[in-house]
Motif scaffolding. Structure first.
Motif, short mmCIF file in Angstrom:
data_model
loop_
_atom_site.label_atom_id
_atom_site.label_comp_id
_atom_site.label_asym_id
_atom_site.label_seq_id
_atom_site.Cartn_x
_atom_site.Cartn_y
_atom_site.Cartn_z
N GLN A 159 0.84 -1.19 0.00
CA GLN A 159 0.00 0.00 0.00
C GLN A 159 0.88 1.25 0.00
OE1 GLN A 159 -3.33 -0.14 -0.25
NE2 GLN A 159 -3.23 -2.39 -0.28
N ASP A 160 0.33 2.36 -0.44
CA ASP A 160 1.08 3.61 -0.50
C ASP A 160 1.62 3.96 0.89
OD1 ASP A 160 2.14 5.90 -1.76
OD2 ASP A 160 0.50 7.11 -0.95
N GLY A 161 2.91 4.14 0.99
CA GLY A 161 3.54 4.48 2.25
C GLY A 161 3.94 3.28 3.09
N GLU A 162 3.50 2.09 2.71
CA GLU A 162 3.85 0.88 3.46
C GLU A 162 5.28 0.47 3.13
OE1 GLU A 162 2.30 -3.75 4.03
OE2 GLU A 162 1.40 -2.43 2.52
N ILE A 163 6.01 0.01 4.13
CA ILE A 163 7.39 -0.43 3.95
C ILE A 163 7.52 -1.86 4.45
CG2 ILE A 163 9.79 -0.10 4.66
CD1 ILE A 163 9.29 2.86 4.81
N ASP A 164 7.92 -2.73 3.58
CA ASP A 164 8.16 -4.14 3.92
C ASP A 164 9.26 -4.64 3.00
OD1 ASP A 164 8.19 -6.88 4.31
OD2 ASP A 164 6.03 -7.02 4.61
N ASP A 165 10.49 -4.54 3.46
CA ASP A 165 11.63 -4.91 2.62
C ASP A 165 11.66 -6.40 2.30
OD1 ASP A 165 12.36 -2.30 2.62
OD2 ASP A 165 14.19 -2.54 3.79
N PHE A 166 11.13 -7.22 3.21
CA PHE A 166 11.14 -8.66 2.98
C PHE A 166 10.19 -9.02 1.83
CE2 PHE A 166 11.83 -8.61 7.78
CZ PHE A 166 13.20 -8.50 7.65
N ALA A 167 8.95 -8.54 1.90
CA ALA A 167 7.99 -8.81 0.83
C ALA A 167 8.45 -8.17 -0.48
CB ALA A 167 6.61 -8.29 1.22
N SER A 168 9.07 -7.01 -0.39
CA SER A 168 9.56 -6.32 -1.59
C SER A 168 10.67 -7.13 -2.26
CB SER A 168 10.08 -4.93 -1.23
OG SER A 168 9.03 -4.12 -0.70
N MET A 169 11.54 -7.74 -1.46
CA MET A 169 12.60 -8.57 -2.02
C MET A 169 12.01 -9.76 -2.74
SD MET A 169 15.81 -8.97 -2.57
CE MET A 169 16.65 -7.87 -1.40
N ARG A 170 11.01 -10.38 -2.13
CA ARG A 170 10.37 -11.53 -2.76
C ARG A 170 9.75 -11.15 -4.10
NH1 ARG A 170 5.63 -13.96 -3.56
NH2 ARG A 170 5.50 -16.23 -3.35
N GLU A 171 9.03 -10.02 -4.13
CA GLU A 171 8.40 -9.58 -5.37
C GLU A 171 9.44 -9.27 -6.44
OE1 GLU A 171 5.91 -5.80 -7.16
OE2 GLU A 171 5.61 -6.32 -5.05
N THR A 172 10.51 -8.61 -6.06
CA THR A 172 11.54 -8.22 -7.03
C THR A 172 12.19 -9.44 -7.66
OG1 THR A 172 11.99 -6.20 -5.78
CG2 THR A 172 13.67 -6.91 -7.36
N VAL A 173 12.58 -10.41 -6.84
CA VAL A 173 13.22 -11.63 -7.35
C VAL A 173 12.24 -12.40 -8.23
CG1 VAL A 173 14.23 -13.85 -6.70
CG2 VAL A 173 14.83 -11.78 -5.43
N LEU A 174 10.99 -12.47 -7.80
CA LEU A 174 9.96 -13.19 -8.56
C LEU A 174 9.78 -12.56 -9.94
CD1 LEU A 174 7.76 -15.42 -8.46
CD2 LEU A 174 6.19 -13.67 -7.62
N ARG A 175 9.63 -11.25 -10.01
CA ARG A 175 9.39 -10.59 -11.28
C ARG A 175 10.61 -10.61 -12.17
NH1 ARG A 175 6.98 -4.94 -9.48
NH2 ARG A 175 7.09 -4.54 -11.73
N ARG A 176 11.78 -10.47 -11.56
CA ARG A 176 13.01 -10.51 -12.35
C ARG A 176 13.16 -11.84 -13.08
NH1 ARG A 176 17.23 -8.90 -15.48
NH2 ARG A 176 19.17 -9.96 -14.92
N TYR A 177 13.04 -12.93 -12.37
CA TYR A 177 13.32 -14.23 -12.99
C TYR A 177 12.12 -14.77 -13.75
CZ TYR A 177 17.77 -13.98 -10.71
OH TYR A 177 19.02 -13.56 -10.33
N ARG A 178 10.94 -14.30 -13.46
CA ARG A 178 9.80 -14.65 -14.32
C ARG A 178 10.03 -14.04 -15.71
NH1 ARG A 178 4.67 -12.91 -11.65
NH2 ARG A 178 4.69 -14.98 -10.68
N HIS A 179 10.51 -12.81 -15.74
CA HIS A 179 10.82 -12.15 -17.01
C HIS A 179 11.96 -12.88 -17.72
CE1 HIS A 179 11.42 -8.85 -19.88
NE2 HIS A 179 12.71 -8.97 -19.63
N VAL A 180 13.01 -13.25 -16.98
CA VAL A 180 14.14 -13.96 -17.58
C VAL A 180 13.68 -15.27 -18.19
CG1 VAL A 180 16.30 -15.16 -17.05
CG2 VAL A 180 15.88 -12.89 -16.10
N LEU A 181 12.81 -15.99 -17.50
CA LEU A 181 12.30 -17.25 -18.03
C LEU A 181 11.44 -17.03 -19.26
CD1 LEU A 181 11.36 -19.04 -14.68
CD2 LEU A 181 13.17 -19.73 -16.26
N ASP A 182 10.56 -16.03 -19.20
CA ASP A 182 9.66 -15.75 -20.32
C ASP A 182 10.43 -15.38 -21.58
OD1 ASP A 182 7.50 -16.31 -18.74
OD2 ASP A 182 6.97 -14.22 -18.35
N LYS A 183 11.53 -14.64 -21.40
CA LYS A 183 12.30 -14.15 -22.54
C LYS A 183 13.50 -15.04 -22.88
CE LYS A 183 9.71 -10.52 -22.98
NZ LYS A 183 8.81 -10.37 -24.14
N SER A 184 13.65 -16.13 -22.14
CA SER A 184 14.78 -17.05 -22.36
C SER A 184 16.13 -16.32 -22.30
CB SER A 184 14.64 -17.78 -23.70
OG SER A 184 13.46 -18.56 -23.72
#
Length: 205
Positions: free
Chosen positions: A91-116
């Motif tokens: 949410q706007d203004g919410e800070i959660d570095d742990f959940a943010s790390m999970r989302e970042t890694v997930l999106r990064r490698y989902r893109h890498v897999l999709d694009k080979s």
């Protein structure tokens, strides 16, 4: 013999790459070669870490959170491959570095897999064992296995999966630690001098 082995591996690496970058030099200096070999031994890697992804979480203007991924190839940063993700699960203004790390890694490698796209031989997480666990959760969701380590900068401890109470403590003059420190500091520089880097902000991945 060692030089021929090094040159053969490096030639195969150049052929397998999908992007051309000025980061790659014709000659790999012996010091970098030794550091990569030591990293392979320290972290139990199957191959030399020719390519390393480093992840960090940053906060902009006090209310926007971004996940950053920088890429090092042969011990050198490759800004053309840097990526920045605006975190969407908070949410706007919410800070959660742990959940943010999970989302970042997930999106990064989902893109890498999709694009080979090429996978790294080592992934570095900025943080401690908790950040490492959240990054591992993202990889498990993707059914992806990648070598993962975390660097807790304040204590300069290196955490490996399954060893939350037994980190590696490298000397401050250790070239491996110095390379990890440079890698983990790059995301901060993305925000300090964004005009110097070609960034792609993924907001829809």
């Amino acid at each position: 013999e060692a030089a021929r082995y090094r040159d053969t591996i490096r030639a195969l690496w150049r052929i397998s790459r999908q992007r051309v970058s000025s980061t790659l030099q014709e000659d790999l200096d012996s010091e970098t070669w030794q550091v990569l070999n030591r990293m392979q031994e320290l972290f139990g890697l199957k191959t030399l870490p020719w390519r390393m992804d480093a992840f960090d979480i940053s906060h902009m203007s006090g209310h926007e959170t971004y996940g950053c991924c920088v890429v090092f190839e042969q011990g050198r940063p490759n800004p053309s491959l840097y990526r920045r993700f605006k975190i969407r699960t908070l949410q706007d203004g919410e800070i959660d570095d742990f959940a943010s790390m999970r989302e970042t890694v997930l999106r990064r490698y989902r893109h890498v897999l999709d694009k080979s796209e090429p996978m790294p031989q080592l992934t570095l997480i900025d943080g401690g064992p908790i950040q490492l666990e959240f990054a591992l959760e993202a990889l498990k969701e993707l059914e992806l296995e990648l070598p993962l380590i975390a660097l807790a900068e304040r204590e300069e401890l290196v955490f490996l999966p399954g060893r939350p109470n037994d980190p590696l403590r490298l000397g401050l003059d250790d070239p491996v630690l110095q390379l990890l420190q440079r890698s983990s500091h790059q995301p901060l520089r993305m925000h300090e001098r964004p005009q110097n880097f070609r960034l792609i902000v993924f907001s829809r991945l």
